[in-house]
Structures are given as structure tokens and as C-alpha cells.
Design a protein around this motif. Structure first.
Motif, PDB file in Angstrom:
ATOM      1  N   ASP A 218       7.258   4.676 -38.114  1.00  0.00           N
ATOM      2  CA  ASP A 218       7.397   4.901 -39.544  1.00  0.00           C
ATOM      3  C   ASP A 218       6.290   5.795 -40.098  1.00  0.00           C
ATOM      4  OD1 ASP A 218       8.453   4.761 -41.991  1.00  0.00           O
ATOM      5  OD2 ASP A 218       8.322   2.601 -42.230  1.00  0.00           O
ATOM      6  N   GLU A 243      19.877   4.060 -38.205  1.00  0.00           N
ATOM      7  CA  GLU A 243      18.577   4.697 -38.334  1.00  0.00           C
ATOM      8  C   GLU A 243      17.562   3.586 -38.550  1.00  0.00           C
ATOM      9  OE1 GLU A 243      18.423   7.279 -41.657  1.00  0.00           O
ATOM     10  OE2 GLU A 243      16.496   8.154 -41.116  1.00  0.00           O
ATOM     11  N   GLU A 244      16.509   3.591 -37.766  1.00  0.00           N
ATOM     12  CA  GLU A 244      15.568   2.479 -37.848  1.00  0.00           C
ATOM     13  C   GLU A 244      14.152   2.994 -37.624  1.00  0.00           C
ATOM     14  OE1 GLU A 244      16.840  -0.649 -38.417  1.00  0.00           O
ATOM     15  OE2 GLU A 244      14.810  -1.422 -38.597  1.00  0.00           O
ATOM     16  N   TYR A 245      13.219   2.499 -38.457  1.00  0.00           N
ATOM     17  CA  TYR A 245      11.814   2.859 -38.282  1.00  0.00           C
ATOM     18  C   TYR A 245      11.004   1.589 -38.089  1.00  0.00           C
ATOM     19  CZ  TYR A 245      13.442   7.259 -40.171  1.00  0.00           C
ATOM     20  OH  TYR A 245      14.133   8.412 -40.365  1.00  0.00           O
ATOM     21  N   THR A 246      10.069   1.606 -37.153  1.00  0.00           N
ATOM     22  CA  THR A 246       9.185   0.457 -36.977  1.00  0.00           C
ATOM     23  C   THR A 246       7.756   0.919 -37.238  1.00  0.00           C
ATOM     24  OG1 THR A 246       8.888   0.904 -34.629  1.00  0.00           O
ATOM     25  CG2 THR A 246      10.684  -0.565 -35.233  1.00  0.00           C
ATOM     26  N   PRO A 247       6.899   0.024 -37.726  1.00  0.00           N
ATOM     27  CA  PRO A 247       5.514   0.427 -38.008  1.00  0.00           C
ATOM     28  C   PRO A 247       4.832   0.952 -36.746  1.00  0.00           C
ATOM     29  CG  PRO A 247       5.971  -1.765 -38.878  1.00  0.00           C
ATOM     30  CD  PRO A 247       7.145  -1.381 -38.053  1.00  0.00           C
TER      31      PRO A 247
ATOM     32  N   VAL B  27      15.202   4.486 -46.333  1.00  0.00           N
ATOM     33  CA  VAL B  27      15.662   3.522 -45.337  1.00  0.00           C
ATOM     34  C   VAL B  27      16.662   2.544 -45.931  1.00  0.00           C
ATOM     35  CG1 VAL B  27      14.890   2.103 -43.444  1.00  0.00           C
ATOM     36  CG2 VAL B  27      13.253   3.484 -44.717  1.00  0.00           C
ATOM     37  N   THR B  30      20.154   3.896 -46.582  1.00  0.00           N
ATOM     38  CA  THR B  30      20.993   3.978 -45.383  1.00  0.00           C
ATOM     39  C   THR B  30      21.412   2.588 -44.940  1.00  0.00           C
ATOM     40  OG1 THR B  30      18.908   4.843 -44.623  1.00  0.00           O
ATOM     41  CG2 THR B  30      20.901   5.842 -43.745  1.00  0.00           C
ATOM     42  N   ARG B  31      20.425   1.696 -44.988  1.00  0.00           N
ATOM     43  CA  ARG B  31      20.664   0.344 -44.519  1.00  0.00           C
ATOM     44  C   ARG B  31      21.798  -0.319 -45.294  1.00  0.00           C
ATOM     45  NH1 ARG B  31      20.712  -1.049 -40.535  1.00  0.00           N
ATOM     46  NH2 ARG B  31      19.716   0.831 -39.885  1.00  0.00           N
ATOM     47  N   LEU B  34      25.022   0.881 -44.404  1.00  0.00           N
ATOM     48  CA  LEU B  34      25.429   0.399 -43.086  1.00  0.00           C
ATOM     49  C   LEU B  34      25.954  -1.029 -43.151  1.00  0.00           C
ATOM     50  CD1 LEU B  34      22.900   1.523 -40.369  1.00  0.00           C
ATOM     51  CD2 LEU B  34      25.357   1.835 -40.389  1.00  0.00           C
ATOM     52  N   SER B 311      14.898  -3.368 -42.781  1.00  0.00           N
ATOM     53  CA  SER B 311      14.434  -2.587 -41.630  1.00  0.00           C
ATOM     54  C   SER B 311      13.119  -3.188 -41.174  1.00  0.00           C
ATOM     55  CB  SER B 311      14.248  -1.126 -42.024  1.00  0.00           C
ATOM     56  OG  SER B 311      13.057  -1.001 -42.748  1.00  0.00           O
ATOM     57  N   ALA B 312      12.617  -2.713 -40.048  1.00  0.00           N
ATOM     58  CA  ALA B 312      11.435  -3.338 -39.463  1.00  0.00           C
ATOM     59  C   ALA B 312      10.243  -3.310 -40.418  1.00  0.00           C
ATOM     60  CB  ALA B 312      11.085  -2.649 -38.155  1.00  0.00           C
ATOM     61  N   SER B 313       9.988  -2.146 -41.032  1.00  0.00           N
ATOM     62  CA  SER B 313       8.827  -2.038 -41.921  1.00  0.00           C
ATOM     63  C   SER B 313       8.998  -2.932 -43.137  1.00  0.00           C
ATOM     64  CB  SER B 313       8.650  -0.596 -42.385  1.00  0.00           C
ATOM     65  OG  SER B 313       8.485   0.239 -41.293  1.00  0.00           O
TER      66      SER B 313
END
Lengths: 446, 340
Positions: A218, A243-247, B27, B30-31, B34, B311-313
Motif C-alpha cells: 500500500d 484489487e487488494e493492497y496490504t501494508p 480501495v 472498488t471493494r 466488488l 481491504s487489508a489496510s
């Protein structure tokens, strides 16, 4: 980090305040989540506390070496190298520094440039962006170097850019990056987006992999890259599976993998950086995926990183670069042999290492053509200069000051090296602003 | 009381406000588009999600068990905890380099099983040394302890960089831990995750037995409850301190050894886990082991759930928000220790 200390202290002393400090922490996280536009590491960028001490040490070193003699008065030309030799980025940058030093040594062994030997001044950017700017200033003003080879992360490049522009210095930058930049004082010897990301997506589409899942760390490089990819997919009939973002530094991928499983993509386009790649590929394999059932194409995993990930975890997956250690040219055979002879048999070469190496030769040719080390004259002479680099012929594009490069898709093999499975027939003309692509017109300009 | 009320309103505002900020980020947009396409979770998705939560909870518990000793029981803010995890990981790496050729190849897995207790001993010994040479002089001075242990952490990181080099090293996982168990089609439970869950259960059981069923554990609890009275009853409190800190460090070593299965092994490995470890211990209630267990599981489940929905963040941010709100409501954590 300071908020974190406070958080801990308050948590102990009076838990009531813990929430308040948590809030500060949260605000920091929020900022990071919303996309920090200044940090753009092209490889690793976990925040290591080591950075602080390292920058202090190097500040001391620089004070000690400040008494060095002024440049090019005698029979030598001073050139600078500016890379992180300590801190998190040292993982990647030390190898590039080594390759640059090797090129300089080779040139000196053959008589130098314009009949003068090159004298190298090495500075440590210490993985700290303000330190990079400070050291760049020192190299140009005190050492009066004719040229600087260096930087890795886009953050460090953005930090030194105003220094090079205001002091009329010259920088050769060796790493692939997110494009959308063009400084008269920088030559870019790594790939811009249309020499790595765009052709990689084209390759996947041509292989019938139309449903693409975008996974990245990210920060600004993956987000910029994925914005471009999404526009490209829309124009070329691909679909976005997710679409995916990780820290940065994230090590937990089970939920992401569940999402990927549910989305059923044909391929994953991976812009993760640093340690996260290790965790992702290990857990990817355990989740039952294989390179056959779901290939992953990475743009930040080169020969140097494969070993830490574990070859058995990443074998068979794809990468996109301009150069591999296995690239079949006579120049590369010689380059790999010389690199191993100088630095040890266990060392591998990869794309940024090679770009750091041939950048020195491009500068040498430009200086010889200009018959001067004056920055303006060198810039004017550099246009169209060609060099037989390990990756094949590279040519400086005078308008953008980037280089023409072949794009190569590779597959990681059982010994950890990468085999080329596809290559563009000719070197691709650099286009940092993607002006020649119709579909890119809608992209936000920075 | 009024001040408290105002505070709560501020938190509520913030919690309500934060999605507003987040929705501007690309994010979430989009999420949400989805998730619209999905019709809800199927059974196997639900089960695998529950497993993911449990699995993340077990990893969190593993990294914070050691901290529950040093920070929770002894009130030492040990910033070098992450580096003890790193020591455990490198011990595993070293053992594999040395023992693997002798014990039938790297995928034999025996070296890995041996490396877990060895990592406990190595990290524990280092912790014991650290307590004896540095930390014991800093009791009751939290800021000094914090800075000193942070410095120790940096020294250990640089030491690892000097000895093993800056790039990540590789530990080959045992062959019998690759792949996964699949009770339902579409549901895959990786053996490595199951192994970590099992290891955590063993650690928790061992800690319980030690603390509540052994003389040494009883002395430890006595010292942690009231140092002066324990001392007057003839317990060598200094020695108990050393042992407690060593056990905490040793548990970090075990975590490091197990984490080589799923994560990177490099000099900065510890920094990836330290914040999560403190979060778990603080949420659980400082000094309460059952609280630590509960907190790890809760954070694991909520984190995976929120990550799945957003999302992960952002999932991580939401976990922080929830923890803040909770700590406002119960400042002493999930399981509060009654004290006078």
C-alpha cells in the motif's frame, strides 16, 4: 515511533489515556492507508529503527570526509556514488553500488575517460530520504563530482531531484519506477512503466489470461501501476478480478488468499514489495495454489530476492524485467563472470545491478562525445548514444533522458535463476507519461 | 463524568467520521462494487474464514505470549521482544544449516522439531543475560527501560545483519507440513496453520501447568502480586525476575521458530510483529494471561472479518478503532485485574 512509545507508557501508567494515544497511532495508519504520495520505494520499505542510528553515523562520516580535496583539478575526474549502504534498503542497494564500482574500475583499467582516471566518492544515503538530499548536495558542492550514480527508491530520487536541478548536477538512476517524471538533470537507466508493466499486461492478455487480480503493497508505486493497468485492461478487453493492497511489511495473507480464491482470477499481478513477498509466496503455496493453477507475475522480485522467498515456493512463477542473469548475450557472459570473480561466486546479478553497471558506460560515452564533463554539454551529447550492455543494446532517448530497453518476461526455475519466456523483438522506446497510448489519455496526470 | 461523556461523544464522532474519510480512497470504492456482485458467503467460505480468524489469532497469541510475561507480569516495556522472535528464527535457520545434512536431508523435518526447544533455550538464555546485565538496573523506570531495550533491539538487528547478511535467509519447511487438509471441497486447512494452532495450545498448557502447578510458578505469581511480601517470605525476588524474563524471551524464540513456516526470516523480522504483540497484551489487560488469549483470538477473528469486508489496510485501521473504543469503555482491558 514516538507515538508508539507514548502509547505503551500511557497504557502502563493510566490505561484511560491508552485510547487517546491509540488515536494518534490510528491517524498515522489512516494517512498511510490513504496512500502516502511521497514514499515510493521500488523495493523494500519497511520502517526500520536502524535508519535513525545509521543516518547519525553517516553524518559523522561525512563530516570527517568533508576535508577532501576539490575536484578534477589534477589528472582525475571525480564521480559520486550515492546508495543506501546501511538501513533497510542496504539489502538491495549494496549490490548496485558494487556493480557501479566495478564499471568504474573497468574504465580506469582501460585508461579512464578523456585520458583521466575516475576517482570515486561513495556516500551512504542510509535508507533515509533527507540524508540522500544532504549527501547529494555534499557530492556536488564540496566534492564537485562530474556525475552521481545512485538512488533506489522513488522517495530518495524525489528527495534529491530538487538538489540536482538547483545545483546543476547530473544523476544516473538505475531502477525501474512508476514513470510520470522527467528531469533535465536525471538520466533514467531503469525501466519506466511502458517498458515493464504495460508490456507485461499485454503478454498476459496475449496468453489468454484475461482475468487479472491486482495485489500490491500500500504505497504509491503499486497504486500508480495498478491505475495504469486498470485503464489498459478496460481498453484491451481484460477484466479486473479484484484489487487488494496490504501494508508494507504485512506478513498475514490468509484472508487475501481467500478473496483470491473467491475471485477465481487467471493470473495475479503482484506489486508487493520486500518481506511481504516472502510471506505471500509461502502462504500462497500452502493454500493449495500452484504456478500451473494460478501463476503470479511479479515486478519487484528479481534473482536477488528469490533465495529469501525459498525457491520451492516461487518456482514456475513469472517476472517482468529488462534483464536476467541468464540473458544470452556475449556482453552478459563476460559481465556475470566479472561480477562473480570480483564479489564471490554466490552472488547473482539482476536488473537494477545491470542498469547500475551500464549507466557508467553511457555517461563515459557521452562525456567523450562532448569532450567535456560539463553537465549541459554532456546532456546535449547524450542524445542517441548507444552501448552494448549485458541486456543488449541500450540507447539514450534524448527527449525523455530514459533508455530504450527490451522487455523480458521470465519464469523462475529450479535453481533460482530466471529463464526468459518472452521478449519484445526490439528495445522499447521509453514513454514515461504514456503519451503514445490512447487508453492512457484518461489517466490522472501528476 | 461530564468529561467522560464528552470523550465518548468524540470517539463516536470519530468512528462515524472515519468511513467518510476512507470512502475517498479508491480501495473502498472498488471493494464495495466488488462486494455488490457477491450474494453472501457460502458454507465453505464461512468455514475457511473462521479458520483464518483462528489461525491469525494463534499467530498473534504466539508472538504475544512471551510479551505477556515480560510486559504483562513484570511491567518491563521490552522493545527488543521482536528481536527475540528474530533470534528464534535465526536459531532455526542455523540448526537447519548444521543438522540437516546429518539428519537425513532438509525436508526430514526432525531438525525443525528439534529447533523449537533449542530456539526456546537460545532466546531464553539471551533474555536471562539481558535481564541480569541491563534490565534489572532499570526497574521502575519505564522510559529508560523502553529506550534501553529499543537500543538492544537495534544492536541485535545489526548483529544479525553482520553475521547472516542483510537479505532474507531461507528455512526449508518440513515436507510433512506442506499442503493442507481438506475436509470439504473448497475448504483447505494448511498443515502449517494447524501446526501453529497446535503449538500454541501446547505452549498455553505448559504455561498453565508451570504457573499454577509448580513451586517455581507459584513463587513467580507471588512476586508479581506483591514483591515486598514475597521477599519477606524468603523468595529470592531477583532470581524470580530473571527466570520470568527468560521464559518470556524463550516463548518469543518459539514464536520465531514457528513463524519461519509462514513468514520472512531477516534482520528486521521482529519489527513486523512487535506492534501487534503490544496491542494484544494491552487489549487483554496487562498482567492477565487469559486476557491475552482472549484478545489474540478476538483480534484475529475481527481482523480477518473486517479485512474480508474492506481491504487489508482498512481492516487493520478498523481493528484499531474498535480497540480504542473498547479501551475507552474498559480502560483496563478485557480481563481486568482487581487491585487495591
Amino acid at each position: 515511533m514516538r507515538q508508539f512509545f507514548q502509547f505503551l507508557l500511557y497504557a502502563k501508567k493510566s490505561s484511560r489515556l491508552a485510547g487517546l494515544v491509540c488515536l494518534t497511532l490510528l491517524a498515522t495508519l489512516l494517512l498511510a492507508a490513504c496512500g502516502d504520495s511521497t514514499a515510493t520505494p521500488a523495493a523494500v520499505a519497511t520502517t526500520a529503527p536502524a535508519v535513525t542510528t545509521a543516518s547519525i553515523t553517516s553524518a559523522v562520516t561525512s563530516a570527517a570526509s568533508a576535508s577532501g580535496s576539490p575536484a578534477a583539478t589534477s589528472g582525475t575526474i571525480k564521480v559520486g556514488i550515492l546508495h543506501s549502504l546501511s538501513g533497510t534498503m542496504a539489502i538491495s542497494e549494496v549490490s548496485v553500488k558494487d556493480a557501479t564500482v566495478m564499471a568504474i574500475d573497468e574504465i580506469n583499467a582501460k585508461g579512464g575517460v578523456l585520458g583521466k582516471k575516475l576517482e570515486v566518492v561513495i556516500e551512504d544515503g542510509a535508507s533515509d530520504w533527507p540524508t540522500f538530499a544532504e549527501k547529494a548536495k555534499k557530492l556536488i558542492q564540496q566534492d564537485k563530482v562530474a556525475v552521481v550514480f545512485g538512488c533506489w527508491t522513488s522517495a530518495s530520487r524525489k528527495s534529491v531531484l530538487p538538489v540536482f536541478e538547483s545545483l546543476k548536477g547530473l544523476l544516473f538512476y538505475p531502477v525501474q519506477y512508476e514513470g510520470l517524471e522527467q528531469s533535465p538533470n536525471i538520466f533514467y537507466t531503469g525501466a519506466t512503466t511502458n517498458q515493464q508493466i504495460v508490456p507485461a499486461v499485454d503478454y498476459l492478455l496475449s496468453q489468454g489470461k484475461k482475468k487479472i487480480y491486482l495485489l500490491g503493497s500500500d504505497y504509491v508505486f503499486p497504486r500508480t501501476a495498478n491505475t495504469i493497468i486498470k485503464a489498459q485492461l478496460k481498453a484491451k478487453g481484460g477484466t479486473l478480478a479484484g484489487e487488494e493492497y496490504t501494508p508494507l511489511g504485512a506478513t498475514e495473507y490468509s484472508t487475501v488468499l481467500s478473496k483470491i480464491k473467491a475471485a477465481q482470477p487467471d493470473v495475479i499481478f503482484n506489486t508487493l514489495n520486500g518481506d511481504s513477498n516472502v510471506a505471500f509466496f509461502k502462504q500462497f503455496k500452502d493454500a493449495g495454489f500452484t504456478a500451473q493453477s494460478l501463476p503470479v507475475l511479479s515486478v519487484s522480485v528479481a534473482e536477488d530476492e528469490v533465495r529469501g522467498i525459498g525457491i520451492e515456493n516461487i518456482q514456475g512463477h513469472l517476472t517482468a524485467w529488462n534483464y536476467y542473469q541468464t540473458t544470452d548475450t556475449p556482453e552478459n557472459t563476460r559481465f556475470v563472470a566479472a561480477y562473480k570473480a570480483k564479489y564471490g561466486d554466490k552472488r547473482v546479478t539482476d536488473d537494477p545491478i545491470e542498469a547500475g553497471y551500464f549507466g557508467v558506460y553511457l555517461w563515459k560515452l557521452a562525456v567523450e562525445k562532448a569532450a567535456s564533463t560539463d553537465v549541459e554539454k554532456v546532456r546535449a551529447a547524450a542524445k542517441g548514444i548507444e552501448f552494448a550492455a549485458p541486456e543488449g543494446t541500450v540507447k539514450i532517448d534524448g527527449d525523455t533522458q530514459h533508455t530504450y530497453k527490451k522487455v523480458r518476461i521470465g519464469k523462475i526455475r529450479a535453481d533460482g535463476l530466471i529463464d526468459e519466456v518472452y521478449s519484445t523483438p526490439d528495445p522499447v522506446k521509453p514513454d514515461p507519461y504514456l503519451k503514445s497510448y490512447d487508453w492512457a489519455a484518461s489517466l490522472p496526470k501528476q | 463524568m461530564l468529561a467522560k461523556l464528552v470523550q465518548i461523544i468524540t470517539w463516536a464522532n470519530f468512528a462515524g467520521f472515519s468511513p467518510l474519510i476512507l470512502s475517498r480512497s479508491p480501495v473502498l470504492v472498488t471493494r464495495s462494487s466488488l462486494t455488490d456482485e457477491k450474494e453472501g458467503l457460502t458454507l465453505d467460505e464461512l468455514l475457511s474464514q473462521a479458520f483464518n480468524g483462528l489461525s491469525l489469532g494463534s499467530v498473534l497469541l504466539l508472538i504475544s505470549l512471551g510479551l505477556a510475561f515480560s510486559f504483562g507480569l513484570m511491567n518491563v516495556i521490552n522493545m527488543a521482544h521482536g528481536e527475540f522472535i528474530m533470534v528464534g528464527a535465526y536459531t532455526t535457520y542455523l540448526l537447519q544449516q548444521i543438522l540437516a545434512p546429518a539428519l537425513g536431508g532438509v525436508s526430514g523435518g526432525l531438525t525443525f522439531l528439534i529447533s523449537i526447544p533449542v530456539a526456546f533455550l537460545a532466546a531464553g538464555l539471551l533474555g536471562f543475560l539481558l535481564e541480569n546485565t541491563l534490565i534489572r538496573f532499570l526497574y521502575g523506570r519505564p522510559l529508560d527501560t523502553l529506550l534501553a531495550t529499543w537500543g538492544v533491539g537495534l544492536v541485535l538487528q545489526q548483529l544479525a545483519r553482520t553475521i547472516f547478511g542483510a537479505p532474507n535467509v531461507q528455512v526449508v519447511s518440513p515436507g510433512w507440513l506442506s499442503g493442507g487438509f481438506s475436509p470439504l471441497p473448497g475448504l483447505n486447512l494448511p498443515y502449517k496453520r494447524l501446526f501453529i494452532i497446535g503449538l500454541v495450545l501446547i505452549c498455553v498448557a505448559a504455561i498453565y501447568l508451570y504457573l499454577y502447578r509448580s513451586r517455581s510458578g507459584r513463587r513467580m505469581r507471588a512476586v508479581m502480586q506483591n514483591r515486598e511480601i514475597a521477599g519477606t517470605l524468603g523468595i529470592a525476588t531477583r532470581r524470580v525476575d530473571g527466570i520470568t524474563f527468560a521464559i518470556g524471551s524463550g516463548l518469543a524464540g518459539v514464536a520465531g521458530s514457528a513463524l519461519t513456516l509462514i513468514g520472512p526470516i531477516g534482520p528486521t523480522l521482529g519489527t513486523n510483529y512487535i506492534v501487534d504483540a503490544f496491542l494484544v497484551v494491552v487489549l487483554g489487560g496487562v498482567g492477565r494471561l487469559p486476557g491475552t488469549i482472549l484478545a489474540a483470538l478476538l483480534i484475529g477473528v475481527f481482523n480477518t472479518l473486517l479485512e474480508l469486508q474492506t481491504s487489508a489496510s482498512i481492516g487493520k485501521v478498523l481493528v484499531f478503532v474498535l480497540v480504542i473504543i473498547f479501551l475507552q469503555w474498559k480502560p483496563r482491558g478485557l480481563v481486568a485485574l482487581r487491585s487495591r
